[in-house]
Design an enzyme around this catalytic site. Sequence first.
Site, PDB file in Angstrom:
ATOM      1  N   LYS A 170      10.284 -14.573   6.321  1.00  0.00           N
ATOM      2  CA  LYS A 170       9.365 -14.725   5.182  1.00  0.00           C
ATOM      3  C   LYS A 170      10.134 -14.750   3.856  1.00  0.00           C
ATOM      4  CE  LYS A 170       5.741 -14.372   2.446  1.00  0.00           C
ATOM      5  NZ  LYS A 170       4.849 -15.473   2.159  1.00  0.00           N
ATOM      6  N   LYS A 238       8.324 -10.704  -7.792  1.00  0.00           N
ATOM      7  CA  LYS A 238       8.438  -9.560  -6.870  1.00  0.00           C
ATOM      8  C   LYS A 238       9.162 -10.012  -5.597  1.00  0.00           C
ATOM      9  CE  LYS A 238       5.409  -8.766  -3.811  1.00  0.00           C
ATOM     10  NZ  LYS A 238       5.078  -8.782  -2.392  1.00  0.00           N
TER      11      LYS A 238
HETATM   12  P1  NAD Z   1      -3.497  -8.415  -4.588  1.00  0.00           P
HETATM   13  O1  NAD Z   1      -2.810  -7.707  -5.703  1.00  0.00           O
HETATM   14  O2  NAD Z   1      -4.581  -9.395  -4.871  1.00  0.00           O
HETATM   15  O3  NAD Z   1      -4.103  -7.333  -3.557  1.00  0.00           O
HETATM   16  C1  NAD Z   1      -3.550  -6.086  -3.275  1.00  0.00           C
HETATM   17  C2  NAD Z   1      -4.689  -5.115  -3.002  1.00  0.00           C
HETATM   18  O4  NAD Z   1      -4.110  -3.849  -2.672  1.00  0.00           O
HETATM   19  C3  NAD Z   1      -5.604  -4.887  -4.211  1.00  0.00           C
HETATM   20  O5  NAD Z   1      -6.948  -5.055  -3.830  1.00  0.00           O
HETATM   21  C4  NAD Z   1      -5.318  -3.454  -4.627  1.00  0.00           C
HETATM   22  O6  NAD Z   1      -6.433  -2.791  -5.176  1.00  0.00           O
HETATM   23  C5  NAD Z   1      -4.921  -2.848  -3.282  1.00  0.00           C
HETATM   24  N1  NAD Z   1      -4.149  -1.629  -3.425  1.00  0.00           N
HETATM   25  C6  NAD Z   1      -3.160  -1.348  -4.314  1.00  0.00           C
HETATM   26  N2  NAD Z   1      -2.717  -0.086  -4.118  1.00  0.00           N
HETATM   27  C7  NAD Z   1      -3.426   0.425  -3.086  1.00  0.00           C
HETATM   28  C8  NAD Z   1      -3.426   1.674  -2.408  1.00  0.00           C
HETATM   29  N3  NAD Z   1      -2.603   2.651  -2.760  1.00  0.00           N
HETATM   30  N4  NAD Z   1      -4.302   1.839  -1.401  1.00  0.00           N
HETATM   31  C9  NAD Z   1      -5.159   0.861  -1.037  1.00  0.00           C
HETATM   32  N5  NAD Z   1      -5.205  -0.337  -1.633  1.00  0.00           N
HETATM   33  C10 NAD Z   1      -4.349  -0.560  -2.632  1.00  0.00           C
HETATM   34  O7  NAD Z   1      -2.325  -9.088  -3.739  1.00  0.00           O
HETATM   35  P2  NAD Z   1      -2.462 -10.282  -2.680  1.00  0.00           P
HETATM   36  O8  NAD Z   1      -2.239 -11.579  -3.370  1.00  0.00           O
HETATM   37  O9  NAD Z   1      -3.685 -10.074  -1.863  1.00  0.00           O
HETATM   38  O10 NAD Z   1      -1.150 -10.019  -1.818  1.00  0.00           O
HETATM   39  C11 NAD Z   1      -1.066  -8.972  -0.857  1.00  0.00           C
HETATM   40  C12 NAD Z   1       0.269  -9.080  -0.142  1.00  0.00           C
HETATM   41  O11 NAD Z   1       0.355 -10.354   0.510  1.00  0.00           O
HETATM   42  C13 NAD Z   1       1.486  -9.017  -1.108  1.00  0.00           C
HETATM   43  O12 NAD Z   1       2.521  -8.322  -0.480  1.00  0.00           O
HETATM   44  C14 NAD Z   1       1.835 -10.482  -1.332  1.00  0.00           C
HETATM   45  O13 NAD Z   1       3.187 -10.677  -1.687  1.00  0.00           O
HETATM   46  C15 NAD Z   1       1.499 -11.070   0.033  1.00  0.00           C
HETATM   47  N6  NAD Z   1       1.174 -12.513   0.019  1.00  0.00           N
HETATM   48  C16 NAD Z   1       0.404 -13.030  -0.998  1.00  0.00           C
HETATM   49  C17 NAD Z   1       0.107 -14.402  -0.985  1.00  0.00           C
HETATM   50  C18 NAD Z   1      -0.757 -15.027  -2.071  1.00  0.00           C
HETATM   51  O14 NAD Z   1      -0.799 -16.268  -2.149  1.00  0.00           O
HETATM   52  N7  NAD Z   1      -1.435 -14.262  -2.902  1.00  0.00           N
HETATM   53  C19 NAD Z   1       0.596 -15.217   0.052  1.00  0.00           C
HETATM   54  C20 NAD Z   1       1.344 -14.640   1.072  1.00  0.00           C
HETATM   55  C21 NAD Z   1       1.633 -13.280   1.043  1.00  0.00           C
END
Ligand code: NAD
Length: 294
Positions: A170, A238
């Site tokens: 990844k 990040k």
């Molecule tokens: P996001 O910031 O939209 O969602 C993260 C969620 O985690 C939020 O709802 C937040 O409230 C919650 N959170 C934070 N701290 C917390 C805690 N202590 N306990 C419980 N919940 C908590 O991020 P995202 O875009 O959904 O991405 C999530 C993961 O997936 C990341 O690691 C990101 O790099 C990865 N990712 C994102 C994408 C994309 O296109 N957005 C694509 C592939 C992978």
Amino acid sequence: MKIGFIGLGNMGKPMSTNILKNGYDVTVYDIDKNSVELLVGQGAKAATSPKEVAAASDIILLSLPNPHIVKEVVAGKNGVLEGIKENAIIADLSTVTPKTIIDLVPLVEERGAKILDAPVSGGVPGAKAGKLTIMVGGDEEVFEKCKPVFETIAKNIYYVGQIGSGLKVKLINQYLFASNLASVVEAFALAAKAGVDAKKLVEIISNSSGSSYALKTRYNYISRNNFEPGFQINLMLKDLSLVLSMAEDNDMPLLLGGMVHQLYRLAKRKGFGEKDVCGLLLAMENINEVKFPR
Ligand code: NAD
């Protein structure tokens, strides 16, 4: 199989919706209560801590912002490990370093449970459509147990190898996408300076050796002057820090990687952190005092 889902953000919401749609019993938790309520409206059960999610689940999926939060949610106070059942499985869908998950293995196994790294690719559209790509590291028989659940969120499911290996793939993917896109936007700025017709340029290059996924998907945004995410510059920053940390863990200089990381940081400094990654073009235009035609 009862499913737990922690982290209902841009990715976590549509993924848990798809798991629910496939008939699974799903218990959810997020620090954002509105997100929890939204999923409860779709049939999920609400938990008030990661510990409570774990106590109700056989497979616990995580989709969290960064390594620090993943560690806290799993091993912190009221964390998953305080409630986890014997033989349960944690599958972390977040993008973190391989070391983050490898370090958790002894703590999880002490509880008679298992952990997989299972990062995803395909963005929010892929998550909504249930057509992500998922790359998994850990024990193969544990992967096989989770596969039916992965099938509800992903179209391409790969077992890569030992723990941490899904994340290695990844992060290398993120490095390639980030650096391909950095050269695309610099090339666009050069094209604008040199007075090349933008539409013709992209049409020809799309059928030539300079083509890439970054060029094809992001010209779509740029031509409509749309810089809304998609995938935010802040998230890519990040991921690039994680790539550099993986290089550090392997004692390897990542020359281009360092430069690409600084470019995305510059875009953030210019105020484009919340734009889609193709907002890197806005920074490049700003530096070079040129505008690529839309
Ligand atoms: P996001 O910031 O939209 O969602 C993260 C969620 O985690 C939020 O709802 C937040 O409230 C919650 N959170 C934070 N701290 C917390 C805690 N202590 N306990 C419980 N919940 C908590 O991020 P995202 O875009 O959904 O991405 C999530 C993961 O997936 C990341 O690691 C990101 O790099 C990865 N990712 C994102 C994408 C994309 O296109 N957005 C694509 C592939 C992978």
